[in-house]
Write a protein that holds these residues in place. Sequence first.
Motif, PDB file in Angstrom:
ATOM      1  N   UNK A 250     -17.205  78.391 -10.688  1.00  0.00           N
ATOM      2  CA  UNK A 250     -16.057  77.425 -11.015  1.00  0.00           C
ATOM      3  C   UNK A 250     -16.312  76.393 -11.918  1.00  0.00           C
ATOM      4  N   UNK A 251     -17.421  75.750 -11.858  1.00  0.00           N
ATOM      5  CA  UNK A 251     -17.789  74.898 -13.178  1.00  0.00           C
ATOM      6  C   UNK A 251     -17.881  75.400 -14.391  1.00  0.00           C
ATOM      7  N   UNK A 252     -18.323  76.466 -14.731  1.00  0.00           N
ATOM      8  CA  UNK A 252     -18.099  77.362 -15.893  1.00  0.00           C
ATOM      9  C   UNK A 252     -16.819  77.510 -16.202  1.00  0.00           C
ATOM     10  N   UNK A 253     -15.945  77.760 -15.383  1.00  0.00           N
ATOM     11  CA  UNK A 253     -14.379  77.976 -15.923  1.00  0.00           C
ATOM     12  C   UNK A 253     -13.754  76.786 -16.259  1.00  0.00           C
ATOM     13  N   UNK A 254     -13.794  75.719 -15.280  1.00  0.00           N
ATOM     14  CA  UNK A 254     -13.064  74.468 -15.543  1.00  0.00           C
ATOM     15  C   UNK A 254     -13.778  73.933 -17.144  1.00  0.00           C
ATOM     16  N   UNK A 255     -14.923  74.296 -17.300  1.00  0.00           N
ATOM     17  CA  UNK A 255     -15.153  73.921 -18.883  1.00  0.00           C
ATOM     18  C   UNK A 255     -14.300  74.396 -19.997  1.00  0.00           C
ATOM     19  N   UNK A 256     -13.588  75.448 -19.580  1.00  0.00           N
ATOM     20  CA  UNK A 256     -12.707  76.346 -20.592  1.00  0.00           C
ATOM     21  C   UNK A 256     -11.284  75.597 -19.945  1.00  0.00           C
ATOM     22  N   UNK A 257     -10.924  76.091 -18.909  1.00  0.00           N
ATOM     23  CA  UNK A 257      -9.627  75.740 -18.438  1.00  0.00           C
ATOM     24  C   UNK A 257      -9.499  74.355 -17.608  1.00  0.00           C
ATOM     25  N   UNK A 258      -9.357  73.318 -18.793  1.00  0.00           N
ATOM     26  CA  UNK A 258      -9.639  71.798 -18.418  1.00  0.00           C
ATOM     27  C   UNK A 258      -8.582  71.278 -17.663  1.00  0.00           C
ATOM     28  N   UNK A 259      -7.232  71.887 -17.836  1.00  0.00           N
ATOM     29  CA  UNK A 259      -6.100  71.107 -17.008  1.00  0.00           C
ATOM     30  C   UNK A 259      -5.916  72.139 -15.747  1.00  0.00           C
ATOM     31  N   UNK A 260      -6.791  72.937 -15.199  1.00  0.00           N
ATOM     32  CA  UNK A 260      -6.512  73.698 -14.197  1.00  0.00           C
ATOM     33  C   UNK A 260      -6.982  73.338 -12.958  1.00  0.00           C
ATOM     34  N   UNK A 261      -6.363  73.106 -11.761  1.00  0.00           N
ATOM     35  CA  UNK A 261      -6.980  72.689 -10.497  1.00  0.00           C
ATOM     36  C   UNK A 261      -7.721  73.726 -10.264  1.00  0.00           C
ATOM     37  N   UNK A 262      -9.134  73.303  -9.751  1.00  0.00           N
ATOM     38  CA  UNK A 262     -10.083  74.530  -9.633  1.00  0.00           C
ATOM     39  C   UNK A 262     -10.771  74.499  -8.325  1.00  0.00           C
ATOM     40  N   UNK A 263     -10.891  75.411  -7.529  1.00  0.00           N
ATOM     41  CA  UNK A 263     -11.315  75.593  -6.244  1.00  0.00           C
ATOM     42  C   UNK A 263     -12.675  76.637  -6.109  1.00  0.00           C
ATOM     43  N   UNK A 264     -13.492  76.107  -5.487  1.00  0.00           N
ATOM     44  CA  UNK A 264     -14.757  77.000  -5.110  1.00  0.00           C
ATOM     45  C   UNK A 264     -14.774  77.018  -3.673  1.00  0.00           C
ATOM     46  N   UNK A 265     -14.656  78.255  -2.950  1.00  0.00           N
ATOM     47  CA  UNK A 265     -14.599  78.563  -1.623  1.00  0.00           C
ATOM     48  C   UNK A 265     -15.791  79.292  -1.067  1.00  0.00           C
ATOM     49  N   UNK A 266     -16.477  78.668  -0.074  1.00  0.00           N
ATOM     50  CA  UNK A 266     -17.628  79.810   0.191  1.00  0.00           C
ATOM     51  C   UNK A 266     -18.108  79.038   1.506  1.00  0.00           C
ATOM     52  N   UNK A 267     -19.016  79.852   2.338  1.00  0.00           N
ATOM     53  CA  UNK A 267     -19.426  79.643   3.465  1.00  0.00           C
ATOM     54  C   UNK A 267     -20.611  78.636   3.321  1.00  0.00           C
ATOM     55  N   UNK A 268     -20.913  78.088   4.670  1.00  0.00           N
ATOM     56  CA  UNK A 268     -21.839  77.026   4.485  1.00  0.00           C
ATOM     57  C   UNK A 268     -23.461  77.523   4.301  1.00  0.00           C
ATOM     58  N   UNK A 269     -23.680  78.903   4.305  1.00  0.00           N
ATOM     59  CA  UNK A 269     -24.851  79.303   3.890  1.00  0.00           C
ATOM     60  C   UNK A 269     -25.090  79.609   2.413  1.00  0.00           C
ATOM     61  N   UNK A 270     -23.899  80.225   1.893  1.00  0.00           N
ATOM     62  CA  UNK A 270     -23.982  80.236   0.416  1.00  0.00           C
ATOM     63  C   UNK A 270     -24.087  78.629  -0.061  1.00  0.00           C
ATOM     64  N   UNK A 271     -23.257  77.736   0.440  1.00  0.00           N
ATOM     65  CA  UNK A 271     -23.257  76.377   0.019  1.00  0.00           C
ATOM     66  C   UNK A 271     -24.804  75.559  -0.276  1.00  0.00           C
ATOM     67  N   UNK A 272     -25.683  76.146   0.521  1.00  0.00           N
ATOM     68  CA  UNK A 272     -26.890  75.630   0.613  1.00  0.00           C
ATOM     69  C   UNK A 272     -27.850  76.155  -0.252  1.00  0.00           C
ATOM     70  N   UNK A 273     -27.423  77.198  -1.134  1.00  0.00           N
ATOM     71  CA  UNK A 273     -27.884  78.086  -2.027  1.00  0.00           C
ATOM     72  C   UNK A 273     -27.399  77.220  -3.473  1.00  0.00           C
ATOM     73  N   UNK A 274     -26.605  76.815  -3.360  1.00  0.00           N
ATOM     74  CA  UNK A 274     -25.995  76.390  -4.843  1.00  0.00           C
ATOM     75  C   UNK A 274     -25.521  74.912  -4.995  1.00  0.00           C
ATOM     76  N   UNK A 275     -25.796  74.113  -3.702  1.00  0.00           N
ATOM     77  CA  UNK A 275     -24.650  72.743  -3.496  1.00  0.00           C
ATOM     78  C   UNK A 275     -25.369  71.861  -4.825  1.00  0.00           C
ATOM     79  N   UNK A 276     -26.640  71.867  -5.008  1.00  0.00           N
ATOM     80  CA  UNK A 276     -26.997  70.987  -6.070  1.00  0.00           C
ATOM     81  C   UNK A 276     -26.395  71.286  -7.511  1.00  0.00           C
TER      82      UNK A 276
END
Length: 554
Positions: free
Chosen positions: A429-455
């Motif tokens: 979602x971060x990469x996408x928002x670098x291109x689509x700068x005016x688009x509301x962007x959501x990253x939806x994930x479980x808490x297990x996946x969140x702990x893999x990439x939250x940083x």
Amino acid sequence: MNISVSELIVRYLERLGIDHIFGMPGAHVLPIYDRLHDSRVKSVLVKHEQGAAFMAGGLARVSHRPAACIATAGPGATNLITGIANAYAERLPVLAITGETSTYIFGRGGLQESSGEGGAIDQGALFASITRYHKLVERTDYLGQVLNQATQALLGREPGPVLLSIPYNVQKETVDDSVLEQIHFPGKAAIRFTTPTAEFTELLRAARAPVIVAGHGCIQAGARDVVAAFSERFNIPVTTSLKAKGVVAEGTPLSLGCLGVTSNGEAYRYLVDHADLLIFLGAGFNERTSYLWDAKLLAGKKIAQVDRDAAQIGRVFQPDVSICGDILAVMEDVADVLEADGMPPKSRGLLDGHQAAISRPPDHGAAQAQQPFRLMQAFFRGLAERFPHNALVFDDNIVFAQSYFDVSDRNHYFPNSGISSLGHAIPAAIGARCFAKDSPTFAILGDGGFQMCCMEMMTAVNYGIPLNVVVINNGTLSLIRKNQFQLYGERYIDCDFTNPDFGLLAQSFGVNHYRIETEAELDALFAHADLTGTLNLIEILLDKHAFPHYLSAR
């Protein structure tokens, strides 16, 4: 004019139209980073190289053009592997640039060496099966041909990731800048039909209850509007694969919703009970979409298949009519023929009866089964209502969205269906928002996946990238717990864990935090929160003992 190879690589990125490169510097790629300093290509420092590859993939998915990531030799390169494998599965044009030890110390045990010499790891072998093209560039005399091959792989009809590994000393060598003129940038080639459309139109005329099964190929072909207009003109309902949600606006009369094992089953029932012709448009009919290749979906039906990829034709089922060609052009041609022939719209009787049946209030048992997921239903309902246009939704969970999220034909839904890796949604979602700068962007994930990439949220903080991170908090790996419940006699092992305090974590990141336990709190979120211009961590609480009861393992 002579320039360094590192400057040539940066100019090559510029010619590809790349404006962001995601990565982490290391000693073996510093010459390239030094040339990025004065380039219009903006470097984005990530927290882990896997995040860099996912960010490049997210940008490529949204922009439909090449994206890039960069890492140093050895562990920097190996950390890219999962993200590059995902790009390969999704056919995304991601260019990965890695460093390497200098050629004159190959095989001598150089720091982080991955040349494959003298017992060193062989980086090329690691990436061979997950790239369209990979090359360890040991000399400059063939650099033009290497970059040309890379370009064809990135921009060809069937794109995919490319790896260029460039030793430190080669980056510092000089070449004539005319090398760039050896690179051929292919245009968009027209795809000719390999089968006349006359047989296809005959099937359509004869069918009483045809159904379009729209896949991701419709989106790749830019055919959303054409498919929707065709459906409406001839009263042909549409169901989609997970990756194609929104080809036809879901929740509208001719949309059957999503077809797939984790969906609500409404499209499945209509196909089994009523359809006599299935029209596959760029849909692969994989394990998820086909309900593990359930024979009832195809039994007794005529099948037409249109796909730009010849390898997909007849790969899973035998079509009665197949057309290898551009979906947009084929459907425009078929529509013109049927319009000229005056084919009337199909009857809506079966479809209306089906929709009337599913709109009845559920019985007590069905209502009770859905009760634990009311928050997720309400979240996706609010998301669809608040953002009917221009939203980007990257979804690692996918189970709830498949049934509860009505994707409009102007929103963009990106399920994590490549290699289905945890830890994908936030960096993508971060990469996408670098291109689509005016688009509301959501990253939806479980808490297990969140702990893999939250940083990687700190990457968004560092660069001021607005993002809504939606974490489903139930303190368990839901899919694993579900399988252990259904298939292993409730012998739970290594699925439950303790979460951090998400409010304190958000505070430490310097982002907004919303803890959602009730529908009233969801209503307040959508009514008052800034979900467009800020960085938000939204925590939705669920019971870990509640999960959909579909079977996901065979």
